[in-house]
Design an enzyme around this catalytic site. Structure first.
Site, PDB file in Angstrom:
ATOM      1  N   ASP A  29      39.898  46.643  24.311  1.00 52.76           N
ATOM      2  CA  ASP A  29      40.318  45.740  25.377  1.00 52.76           C
ATOM      3  C   ASP A  29      41.758  45.253  25.270  1.00 52.76           C
ATOM      4  OD1 ASP A  29      39.954  44.169  23.159  1.00 52.76           O
ATOM      5  OD2 ASP A  29      38.854  42.582  24.189  1.00 52.76           O
ATOM      6  N   GLU A  30      42.568  45.859  24.390  1.00 48.56           N
ATOM      7  CA  GLU A  30      43.953  45.407  24.284  1.00 48.56           C
ATOM      8  C   GLU A  30      44.885  46.544  23.905  1.00 48.56           C
ATOM      9  OE1 GLU A  30      45.101  42.879  20.996  1.00 48.56           O
ATOM     10  OE2 GLU A  30      43.212  43.290  19.953  1.00 48.56           O
TER      11      GLU A  30
END
Length: 383
Positions: free
Chosen positions: A126-127
């Site tokens: 998610d990053e």
């Protein structure tokens, strides 16, 4: 003239929970916790509505995977024990994890970003970090275009921090969540960064923060103004220099656009403690499944490895590891299981177990491993 560095950190907002809210929009605005099992799957009722599990009904030893911002306001955060979360927010909705969906949305948002800025360092599901230095577009306009691309591709929001380096970019991406765009310069550090808790700096973990607090240092600003001799006395020369440097917003790390993993692993924590003898069948099934999934992961990532290891955690939380090095790299499930089985025979199994893990390391690209095996075969069967 070399342009000043522009590094972005893009972080999806409450990612797993946000994916679930796309599927169950009726839960928007409610405290929702992701981390249940298959038994917590929502049930479609005759009138077309869904019946959801509540956190108060949870029994087990799992941990929270993520939570919505409404649940976080009640004190429920990722990695918290689910039973503890149930005590804090008994009426929160509990959903099972669906990693296949999360991986699909992860791929979608990264592909959307890569179409605008190809220099990406993947930091997880998610990053990501982005190097915007050579991009001709103005910083804020580029940040807004990246956010719009993610929203168009996934229906989800993200928060972006843009700064002269990775350290400040990561901190700033968290300042205006959710759906934020924060641009920080070195001149902004005293005003925007120094009032923050020192634990906001990536690399200052709970133990280091506790030690800083004991010295009367709680904020980044206090760390920036701390006596270097005091820091050196308690943290050593290298760590003291690093603490002083990051507190002033300095970080020279590059955005690494390709990173080969050091190892690939799979592990599981049991719902109840299992015994090697009394629960032999269940453990054997779990062990085989872990090795099979690990093999699938290796093939998907296009790697093979020579070192196979196991990780066991006993009921008293003591952890042991063992590993074995094979003659040639492998990604084969049966080979991994045999090697991991060898490791198991080298550890005491009288106590009950709460966790089992399998790992493959000393990785090489899969095609290189295949050439290695072909070379071996040539030696075994000379012309």
């Amino acid at each position: 003239m070399v342009p000043p560095r522009r590094i972005a950190h893009l972080d999806m907002d409450a990612f797993f929970a946000s994916v679930e809210l796309l599927r169950y929009p009726e839960l928007r605005g409610l405290p929702v916790v992701v981390g249940g099992g298959s038994r917590h799957q929502p049930v479609l009722q005759p009138d077309g509505t869904r019946r959801f599990s509540k956190l108060r009904d949870y029994a087990g030893r799992g941990v929270v995977t993520t939570s919505t911002y409404e649940a976080r306001a009640l004190g429920v955060f990722s990695a918290m024990g689910t039973m503890k979360a149930a005590a804090l927010a008994p009426e929160a909705i509990l959903l099972p994890t669906d990693f296949e969906s999360y991986k699909r949305y992860s791929r979608l948002f990264k592909e959307a970003v890569a179409g605008i800025v190809p220099d990406i360092e993947d930091r997880g599901i998610d990053e990501i970090y982005l190097d915007l230095t050579g991009h001709p577009e103005e910083t804020r306009a580029l940040g807004m275009r990246l956010k719009a691309a993610v929203k168009d591709a996934t229906g989800l929001t993200c928060s972006i921090g843009i700064a002269p380096n990775k350290l400040l970019a990561k901190i700033s991406s968290d300042l205006d969540k959710p759906d934020g765009l924060t641009i920080i310069t070195l001149e902004d550090v005293p005003k925007r960064i120094w009032p923050l808790s020192a634990k906001k700096i990536n690399g200052i973990g709970p133990k280091a923060f506790a030690k800083l607090t004991s010295l009367g240092i709680e904020t980044v600003g206090q760390l920036a103004g701390a006596d270097p001799k005091l820091l050196q006395e308690h943290f050593g020369l290298n760590s003291a220099e690093w603490l002083h440097r990051v507190a002033h917003g300095h970080d020279e790390r590059e955005v690494v656009t390709r990173s080969d993993p050091k190892g690939v692993s799979r592990e599981t924590t049991f719902e109840r403690d299992l015994h090697a003898k009394h629960d032999r069948e269940a453990l054997s099934e779990i062990f085989t499944r872990l090795c099979t999934k690990l093999s699938d992961d290796l093939h998907r990532k296009r790697f093979a490895g020579r070192t196979v290891g196991i990780k066991l955690r006993y009921a008293d939380f003591r952890t042991v590891t063992r590993d074995v090095t094979l003659p040639s790299p492998t990604a084969d499930a049966a080979t991994i299981r045999r090697a991991a089985g060898e490791c198991l025979r080298r550890v005491p199994l009288e106590q009950r177990l709460r966790l089992l893990g399998v790992r493959v390391s000393a990785l090489v690209p899969l095609d290189e491993a295949e050439r290695y095996r072909a070379g071996e075969q040539g030696e075994l069967f000379p012309v």
